[in-house]
Design a protein around this motif. Structure first.
Motif, PDB file in Angstrom:
ATOM      1  N   HIS A 132       0.850  -1.267   0.662  1.00 20.90           N
ATOM      2  CA  HIS A 132       0.198  -0.080  -0.569  1.00 20.90           C
ATOM      3  C   HIS A 132       0.652   1.299  -0.129  1.00 20.90           C
ATOM      4  O   HIS A 132       2.046   1.468   0.812  1.00 20.90           O
ATOM      5  N   LEU A 133       0.866   2.414  -0.606  1.00 17.82           N
ATOM      6  CA  LEU A 133       1.152   3.611  -0.979  1.00 17.82           C
ATOM      7  C   LEU A 133       0.465   4.914  -1.152  1.00 17.82           C
ATOM      8  O   LEU A 133      -1.446   4.593  -1.726  1.00 17.82           O
ATOM      9  N   GLY A 157      11.978 -11.298  -8.312  1.00 16.40           N
ATOM     10  CA  GLY A 157      11.259 -11.212 -10.030  1.00 16.40           C
ATOM     11  C   GLY A 157       9.925 -10.974  -9.999  1.00 16.40           C
ATOM     12  O   GLY A 157       9.489  -9.872 -10.397  1.00 16.40           O
ATOM     13  N   GLU A 158       8.891 -11.529  -8.766  1.00 16.62           N
ATOM     14  CA  GLU A 158       7.628 -11.309  -8.830  1.00 16.62           C
ATOM     15  C   GLU A 158       7.270  -9.545  -8.534  1.00 16.62           C
ATOM     16  O   GLU A 158       7.561  -8.936  -7.978  1.00 16.62           O
ATOM     17  N   GLN A 159       6.484  -9.288  -9.680  1.00 16.44           N
ATOM     18  CA  GLN A 159       6.131  -7.902  -9.281  1.00 16.44           C
ATOM     19  C   GLN A 159       4.710  -7.768  -8.293  1.00 16.44           C
ATOM     20  O   GLN A 159       3.233  -8.460  -8.266  1.00 16.44           O
ATOM     21  N   PRO A 160       4.567  -6.693  -7.265  1.00 24.31           N
ATOM     22  CA  PRO A 160       4.222  -6.449  -6.077  1.00 24.31           C
ATOM     23  C   PRO A 160       2.269  -6.171  -7.032  1.00 24.31           C
ATOM     24  O   PRO A 160       3.258  -5.775  -7.607  1.00 24.31           O
ATOM     25  N   THR A 161       1.859  -6.190  -6.562  1.00 23.48           N
ATOM     26  CA  THR A 161       0.255  -5.822  -6.070  1.00 23.48           C
ATOM     27  C   THR A 161       0.400  -4.840  -5.337  1.00 23.48           C
ATOM     28  O   THR A 161       0.666  -5.045  -4.206  1.00 23.48           O
ATOM     29  N   ILE A 162      -0.100  -3.694  -6.356  1.00 24.60           N
ATOM     30  CA  ILE A 162       0.395  -2.264  -5.356  1.00 24.60           C
ATOM     31  C   ILE A 162      -1.020  -2.264  -5.686  1.00 24.60           C
ATOM     32  O   ILE A 162      -2.149  -1.675  -6.060  1.00 24.60           O
ATOM     33  N   ILE A 163      -1.551  -1.347  -4.017  1.00 25.34           N
ATOM     34  CA  ILE A 163      -2.650  -0.373  -3.939  1.00 25.34           C
ATOM     35  C   ILE A 163      -2.354   0.927  -3.566  1.00 25.34           C
ATOM     36  O   ILE A 163      -1.475   1.400  -2.561  1.00 25.34           O
ATOM     37  N   TRP A 164      -2.519   2.043  -4.242  1.00 27.73           N
ATOM     38  CA  TRP A 164      -3.074   2.885  -4.527  1.00 27.73           C
ATOM     39  C   TRP A 164      -3.499   3.878  -3.671  1.00 27.73           C
ATOM     40  O   TRP A 164      -4.638   3.661  -4.249  1.00 27.73           O
ATOM     41  N   GLU A 165      -3.380   4.957  -2.947  1.00 22.70           N
ATOM     42  CA  GLU A 165      -3.962   5.667  -2.460  1.00 22.70           C
ATOM     43  C   GLU A 165      -4.009   6.825  -2.716  1.00 22.70           C
ATOM     44  O   GLU A 165      -2.570   6.960  -2.279  1.00 22.70           O
ATOM     45  N   PRO A 166      -4.115   8.151  -3.837  1.00 21.06           N
ATOM     46  CA  PRO A 166      -3.359   9.070  -4.006  1.00 21.06           C
ATOM     47  C   PRO A 166      -3.225   9.698  -2.272  1.00 21.06           C
ATOM     48  O   PRO A 166      -4.692  10.098  -2.190  1.00 21.06           O
ATOM     49  N   ALA A 167      -2.478  11.026  -2.576  1.00 24.46           N
ATOM     50  CA  ALA A 167      -2.056  12.071  -1.944  1.00 24.46           C
ATOM     51  C   ALA A 167      -3.413  13.086  -1.910  1.00 24.46           C
ATOM     52  O   ALA A 167      -3.397  13.992  -3.222  1.00 24.46           O
ATOM     53  N   PRO A 168      -4.540  13.394  -0.752  1.00 24.84           N
ATOM     54  CA  PRO A 168      -5.047  14.272  -1.072  1.00 24.84           C
ATOM     55  C   PRO A 168      -4.903  15.564  -2.056  1.00 24.84           C
ATOM     56  O   PRO A 168      -5.437  15.881  -3.087  1.00 24.84           O
ATOM     57  N   PRO A 169      -3.950  16.427  -1.439  1.00 24.32           N
ATOM     58  CA  PRO A 169      -3.830  18.100  -2.245  1.00 24.32           C
ATOM     59  C   PRO A 169      -2.876  17.276  -3.988  1.00 24.32           C
ATOM     60  O   PRO A 169      -3.036  18.657  -4.439  1.00 24.32           O
ATOM     61  N   SER A 170      -2.898  15.864  -4.673  1.00 20.46           N
ATOM     62  CA  SER A 170      -2.153  16.338  -6.179  1.00 20.46           C
ATOM     63  C   SER A 170      -3.694  15.486  -6.192  1.00 20.46           C
ATOM     64  O   SER A 170      -3.523  15.733  -7.327  1.00 20.46           O
ATOM     65  N   GLU A 174      -5.089  19.855 -13.196  1.00 18.13           N
ATOM     66  CA  GLU A 174      -3.958  19.549 -13.714  1.00 18.13           C
ATOM     67  C   GLU A 174      -2.912  18.895 -13.477  1.00 18.13           C
ATOM     68  O   GLU A 174      -1.663  18.473 -14.342  1.00 18.13           O
ATOM     69  N   ASN A 175      -3.619  17.484 -12.494  1.00 21.40           N
ATOM     70  CA  ASN A 175      -2.054  16.401 -12.429  1.00 21.40           C
ATOM     71  C   ASN A 175      -3.293  15.030 -13.116  1.00 21.40           C
ATOM     72  O   ASN A 175      -2.996  13.939 -13.004  1.00 21.40           O
ATOM     73  N   LEU A 176      -4.283  15.683 -13.706  1.00 21.67           N
ATOM     74  CA  LEU A 176      -4.979  14.071 -14.504  1.00 21.67           C
ATOM     75  C   LEU A 176      -4.316  14.035 -15.253  1.00 21.67           C
ATOM     76  O   LEU A 176      -3.628  12.599 -15.488  1.00 21.67           O
ATOM     77  N   ALA A 177      -3.638  14.552 -16.528  1.00 18.77           N
ATOM     78  CA  ALA A 177      -2.474  13.201 -17.218  1.00 18.77           C
ATOM     79  C   ALA A 177      -1.217  12.589 -16.763  1.00 18.77           C
ATOM     80  O   ALA A 177      -1.509  11.761 -16.540  1.00 18.77           O
ATOM     81  N   SER A 178      -0.762  13.289 -15.618  1.00 18.22           N
ATOM     82  CA  SER A 178       0.159  12.531 -14.692  1.00 18.22           C
ATOM     83  C   SER A 178      -0.546  10.444 -13.705  1.00 18.22           C
ATOM     84  O   SER A 178      -0.326   9.702 -13.740  1.00 18.22           O
ATOM     85  N   PHE A 179      -1.989  11.635 -13.618  1.00 13.47           N
ATOM     86  CA  PHE A 179      -2.736  10.194 -12.558  1.00 13.47           C
ATOM     87  C   PHE A 179      -3.106   8.853 -13.891  1.00 13.47           C
ATOM     88  O   PHE A 179      -2.735   7.756 -13.154  1.00 13.47           O
ATOM     89  N   LEU A 180      -2.989   9.728 -15.156  1.00 10.90           N
ATOM     90  CA  LEU A 180      -3.455   8.435 -15.458  1.00 10.90           C
ATOM     91  C   LEU A 180      -1.742   7.227 -15.620  1.00 10.90           C
ATOM     92  O   LEU A 180      -2.452   6.196 -16.361  1.00 10.90           O
ATOM     93  N   GLU A 181      -0.922   7.737 -16.275  1.00  4.77           N
ATOM     94  CA  GLU A 181       0.089   7.482 -16.146  1.00  4.77           C
ATOM     95  C   GLU A 181       0.091   6.390 -15.044  1.00  4.77           C
ATOM     96  O   GLU A 181       0.712   5.347 -15.104  1.00  4.77           O
ATOM     97  N   ALA A 182       0.338   7.065 -14.039  1.00  4.50           N
ATOM     98  CA  ALA A 182       0.826   6.411 -12.844  1.00  4.50           C
ATOM     99  C   ALA A 182      -0.300   5.377 -12.870  1.00  4.50           C
ATOM    100  O   ALA A 182      -0.178   3.932 -11.932  1.00  4.50           O
ATOM    101  N   MET A 183      -1.234   5.080 -12.921  1.00 12.00           N
ATOM    102  CA  MET A 183      -2.415   4.251 -12.806  1.00 12.00           C
ATOM    103  C   MET A 183      -2.096   3.233 -13.459  1.00 12.00           C
ATOM    104  O   MET A 183      -2.242   2.134 -12.878  1.00 12.00           O
ATOM    105  N   LYS A 184      -0.899   3.310 -14.589  1.00  6.14           N
ATOM    106  CA  LYS A 184      -0.274   2.060 -15.663  1.00  6.14           C
ATOM    107  C   LYS A 184       0.491   0.907 -14.406  1.00  6.14           C
ATOM    108  O   LYS A 184       0.864   0.270 -15.250  1.00  6.14           O
ATOM    109  N   MET A 185       0.632   1.483 -13.954  1.00  6.17           N
ATOM    110  CA  MET A 185       1.353   1.323 -12.561  1.00  6.17           C
ATOM    111  C   MET A 185       0.933   0.460 -11.470  1.00  6.17           C
ATOM    112  O   MET A 185       2.068  -0.248 -11.382  1.00  6.17           O
ATOM    113  N   ILE A 186       0.511   0.739 -11.251  1.00 11.45           N
ATOM    114  CA  ILE A 186      -0.669   0.257 -10.045  1.00 11.45           C
ATOM    115  C   ILE A 186      -1.457  -0.885 -10.391  1.00 11.45           C
ATOM    116  O   ILE A 186      -2.095  -1.160 -11.231  1.00 11.45           O
TER     117      ILE A 186
END
Length: 352
Positions: A132-133, A157-170, A174-186
């Motif tokens: 979790h992060l 070598g195994e990929q962990p299962t990642i649970i992402w809770e976004p930091a509220p101030p972010s 204007e961060n939407l594009a960055s969010f959509l990129e990060a979602m592909k990693m979790i």
């Protein structure tokens, strides 16, 4: 050396000073996303299963021995790193009134953040399969890349299962594009409904009528953009007193789950602080045990219910029966889960 834990978090431990009008402040109250998330998972895992949980805390020279003793009583894999010459992470939580509604938070010391590199001092945490992060999208991307590099260099070598809770101030448009990129990693994306709406330039106010269709529409946009390295991730929208929306990959649809305490004015609901973090800790255990997003969210709803019942953490005790089952706030957590599933007519197989 103990085997690596099955779940950990990059969330911090924060010692809060809580201020309510016309009352003396309450100090050294355990808080922070890490504390509440681990607590949410620990509710379901009595010893020796509690050793499936690991947590790294970074503490300063002023860290209270009473807090250390309480965390040690959870019987998890607790790894403490003392940071020389610094104070422990402390915050101030100021409530506008005694309803535990509007509040302001600020750090009163420099936060002792947890980064993947810190896991090298506690190697078993590095191999955890569930993580979790709570972070901004840019921090999420860099932390995951660092984590994967460290795991590879350590022969994991195994990929962990990642649970992402976004930091509220972010959570701003204007961060939407960055969010959509990060979602592909979790694997699991879980904002609350206000944070999700803010990403898409919608300002939800607490007095507005809750619009289920809007939340589902925005969550669908996240799914369509792609969550997870293979686009097979899911989204859970935590909506406080309205419950949560979870996308069920097994069923191919959104499922709405009510909160355990259906009415926000329940006498049992005291302080919502930490409930969202606890939800995700409970969710992690549910996902490990069932592999079903909806059932796991039921674990989360029960964990959140116990976070609501007091200021600070729920109290751990044991029952008077022969097996001395753990009781949190006098409640058998698995019993509460069974009652909640029965209320929703959801079986352990996940079929309603």
């Amino acid at each position: 050396m103990e085997p690596h834990p099955l779940f950990t978090t990059l969330g911090m431990l924060v010692l809060d000073a809580i201020h309510l009008p016309n009352q003396p402040p309450r100090t050294d109250i355990i808080g922070g996303s890490g504390a509440w998330c681990i607590l949410g998972a620990r509710l379901f895992l009595a010893p020796p299963l509690s050793h499936q949980l690991g947590w790294l805390i970074r503490t300063g020279s002023d860290f209270p021995s009473s807090v250390r003793a309480l965390l040690q009583s959870w019987d998890i894999q607790l790894h403490e790193t003392a940071v020389t010459g610094q104070r422990s992470t402390r915050g101030e939580l100021v409530y506008a009134d005694t309803t535990f509604g509007p509040k302001k938070f600020r750090y009163t010391t420099s936060p002792l953040n947890i980064q993947p590199i810190h896991f090298l001092s506690s190697v078993p945490l590095l191999a955890t399969p569930f993580l979790h992060l709570l972070s901004s999208p840019n921090d999420t991307k860099s932390q995951i890349q660092d984590l994967l590099n460290l795991r590879r260099s350590s022969g994991i070598g195994e990929q962990p299962t990642i649970i992402w809770e976004p930091a509220p101030p972010s959570c701003v448009p204007e961060n939407l594009a960055s969010f959509l990129e990060a979602m592909k990693m979790i694997d699991i994306f879980s904002p609350n409904h206000i944070e999700l709406a803010a990403l898409f330039s919608i300002n939800l106010r607490s007095e507005d009528e809750f619009d289920h269709s809007t939340i589902e529409h925005l969550a669908s946009k996240c799914l369509e953009s792609g969550i997870g390295p293979r686009g097979q991730g899911t989204v859970i929208i935590r909506a406080g007193q309205e419950g949560c929306y979870v996308y069920s990959r097994q069923r191919g649809e959104f499922i709405w789950l009510p909160p355990y305490y259906v009415h926000n004015n329940s006498s049992q609901v005291i302080d919502p602080t930490g409930a969202g973090n606890a939800f995700l800790g409970g969710f992690a255990v549910g996902l490990m045990e069932t592999g079903d997003d909806v059932l796991a969210s039921c674990y989360g709803a029960v964990a959140a219910s116990l976070a609501l019942e007091q200021i600070g953490l729920p109290a751990l005790g044991v029952g008077e029966d022969r097996v001395r089952e753990e009781r949190w706030n006098g409640v058998g957590v698995r019993e509460r889960l069974g009652e909640y599933l029965s209320r929703l007519r959801i079986s352990v197989s996940g079929r309603s």
